[in-house]
Design a protein around this motif. Structure first.
Motif, short mmCIF file in Angstrom:
data_model
loop_
_atom_site.label_atom_id
_atom_site.label_comp_id
_atom_site.label_asym_id
_atom_site.label_seq_id
_atom_site.Cartn_x
_atom_site.Cartn_y
_atom_site.Cartn_z
N GLN A 2 7.01 -12.86 8.59
CA GLN A 2 5.87 -12.85 7.67
C GLN A 2 4.62 -12.29 8.33
O GLN A 2 3.80 -11.67 7.67
N ILE A 3 4.49 -12.52 9.62
CA ILE A 3 3.26 -12.14 10.31
C ILE A 3 3.38 -10.78 11.00
O ILE A 3 2.53 -9.93 10.83
N ASP A 4 4.42 -10.61 11.75
CA ASP A 4 4.57 -9.39 12.55
C ASP A 4 5.49 -8.35 11.93
O ASP A 4 5.57 -7.24 12.43
N GLY A 5 6.20 -8.72 10.87
CA GLY A 5 7.14 -7.77 10.28
C GLY A 5 8.21 -7.39 11.29
O GLY A 5 8.65 -8.21 12.09
N HIS A 6 8.61 -6.14 11.26
CA HIS A 6 9.71 -5.69 12.12
C HIS A 6 9.34 -5.64 13.59
O HIS A 6 10.21 -5.70 14.45
N GLN A 7 8.05 -5.54 13.92
CA GLN A 7 7.66 -5.46 15.33
C GLN A 7 7.99 -6.73 16.09
O GLN A 7 8.48 -6.68 17.21
N GLY A 8 7.69 -7.87 15.52
CA GLY A 8 8.00 -9.14 16.18
C GLY A 8 9.48 -9.33 16.33
O GLY A 8 9.97 -9.79 17.38
N GLU A 9 10.22 -8.97 15.30
CA GLU A 9 11.68 -9.06 15.34
C GLU A 9 12.23 -8.17 16.45
O GLU A 9 13.15 -8.56 17.18
N ALA A 10 11.65 -6.98 16.60
CA ALA A 10 12.10 -6.05 17.63
C ALA A 10 11.87 -6.63 19.03
O ALA A 10 12.69 -6.43 19.93
N VAL A 11 10.76 -7.33 19.22
CA VAL A 11 10.48 -7.95 20.52
C VAL A 11 11.55 -8.98 20.84
O VAL A 11 12.13 -8.99 21.93
N VAL A 12 11.84 -9.87 19.89
CA VAL A 12 12.85 -10.90 20.11
C VAL A 12 14.22 -10.25 20.33
O VAL A 12 14.94 -10.62 21.26
N ASP A 13 14.56 -9.26 19.51
CA ASP A 13 15.86 -8.59 19.66
C ASP A 13 15.98 -7.89 21.01
O ASP A 13 17.07 -7.86 21.59
N SER A 14 14.88 -7.35 21.52
CA SER A 14 14.93 -6.62 22.80
C SER A 14 15.25 -7.55 23.97
O SER A 14 15.67 -7.10 25.03
N LEU A 15 15.06 -8.83 23.78
CA LEU A 15 15.34 -9.81 24.84
C LEU A 15 16.79 -10.28 24.84
O LEU A 15 17.23 -10.91 25.80
N GLY B 219 -3.44 -6.52 30.88
CA GLY B 219 -2.07 -6.20 31.23
C GLY B 219 -1.06 -6.57 30.16
O GLY B 219 0.14 -6.50 30.40
N CYS B 220 -1.53 -6.97 29.00
CA CYS B 220 -0.65 -7.40 27.90
C CYS B 220 -0.72 -6.42 26.73
O CYS B 220 -0.52 -6.82 25.59
N GLU B 221 -1.02 -5.17 27.01
CA GLU B 221 -1.25 -4.23 25.93
C GLU B 221 -0.08 -4.08 24.96
O GLU B 221 -0.30 -4.00 23.75
N PRO B 222 1.19 -4.10 25.43
CA PRO B 222 2.28 -4.04 24.44
C PRO B 222 2.25 -5.22 23.47
O PRO B 222 2.43 -5.04 22.26
N GLN B 223 2.01 -6.42 23.98
CA GLN B 223 1.94 -7.59 23.11
C GLN B 223 0.67 -7.54 22.25
O GLN B 223 0.68 -7.93 21.08
N VAL C 86 -12.04 -2.67 27.05
CA VAL C 86 -11.79 -1.24 26.82
C VAL C 86 -10.30 -1.00 26.63
O VAL C 86 -9.89 -0.31 25.69
N ASN C 87 -9.47 -1.58 27.50
CA ASN C 87 -8.02 -1.41 27.36
C ASN C 87 -7.53 -1.97 26.02
O ASN C 87 -6.68 -1.38 25.36
N ALA C 88 -8.05 -3.12 25.62
CA ALA C 88 -7.66 -3.72 24.34
C ALA C 88 -8.11 -2.84 23.18
O ALA C 88 -7.37 -2.69 22.20
N THR C 89 -9.28 -2.26 23.28
CA THR C 89 -9.78 -1.38 22.22
C THR C 89 -8.89 -0.14 22.09
O THR C 89 -8.56 0.28 20.97
N PHE C 90 -8.48 0.41 23.22
CA PHE C 90 -7.58 1.56 23.17
C PHE C 90 -6.22 1.19 22.56
O PHE C 90 -5.63 1.96 21.81
N ALA C 91 -5.74 -0.01 22.88
CA ALA C 91 -4.48 -0.48 22.28
C ALA C 91 -4.64 -0.62 20.78
O ALA C 91 -3.75 -0.21 20.01
N ALA C 92 -5.76 -1.17 20.33
CA ALA C 92 -6.03 -1.30 18.90
C ALA C 92 -6.08 0.07 18.24
O ALA C 92 -5.53 0.27 17.15
N ARG C 93 -6.75 1.02 18.91
CA ARG C 93 -6.83 2.37 18.34
C ARG C 93 -5.44 2.96 18.14
O ARG C 93 -5.18 3.63 17.12
#
Length: 153
Positions: free
Chosen positions: A28-41, A84-88, A123-130
């Motif tokens: 409901q919150i992350d859609g397919h992205q959250g599922e992909a993270v769990v599946d990748s593990l 250091g958590c830019e993917p998350q 700055v790193n977080a802003t670039f990740a958001a962009r």
């Protein structure tokens, strides 16, 4: 022989129910992205994937007391501060958009975090958001182009 206690048996009926509930909240919150993270593990640490779904989303995220928008603001601030958590962070920027935060609110939350965690991390977080905003814009343009192509056929 090693025995697994119920707490550590991620495939016990109780833990499977917790994981299914957490996966539902996550979807409901992350859609397919959250599922992909769990599946990748699954191939390397199925227990970690289980705990992300069951504990983080099923037990904690779904608690009363904070609405999903507030939870995402907290998450954005913490991930920005950690650095250091830019993917998350990208996953949670997408989740923040999914639960109704605007791009301006997301950027403002990251700017606010800069006061407490420093400019390099903000700055790193802003670039990740962009990156997430650009991906969303590209997806919307592609979908719009496909829809207009279908309507002219």
């Amino acid at each position: 022989m090693t025995t697994t206690t119920p707490q550590h048996d991620i495939d016990s009926p109780e833990n499977l129910a917790r994981r299914r509930h957490g996966q539902s909240v996550l979807a409901q919150i992350d859609g397919h992205q959250g599922e992909a993270v769990v599946d990748s593990l699954a191939g390397i640490s199925p227990a970690l994937g289980h705990h992300v779904a069951a504990f983080a989303f099923g037990d904690i995220y779904d608690r009363p007391g904070l609405d999903p928008r507030s939870r995402q603001l907290v998450t954005l601030g913490v991930l920005t501060a950690l650095g250091g958590c830019e993917p998350q962070l990208k996953v949670h920027v997408g989740a923040a958009l999914n639960v109704g935060l605007s791009r301006e609110e997301i950027i403002e939350a990251i700017l606010h975090a800069a006061v407490y965690c420093g400019f390099p991390r903000a700055v790193n977080a802003t670039f990740a958001a962009r990156e997430v905003f650009t991906e969303r814009d590209d997806d919307a343009a592609r979908t719009s182009g496909e829809a207009s192509q279908t309507s002219t056929d």
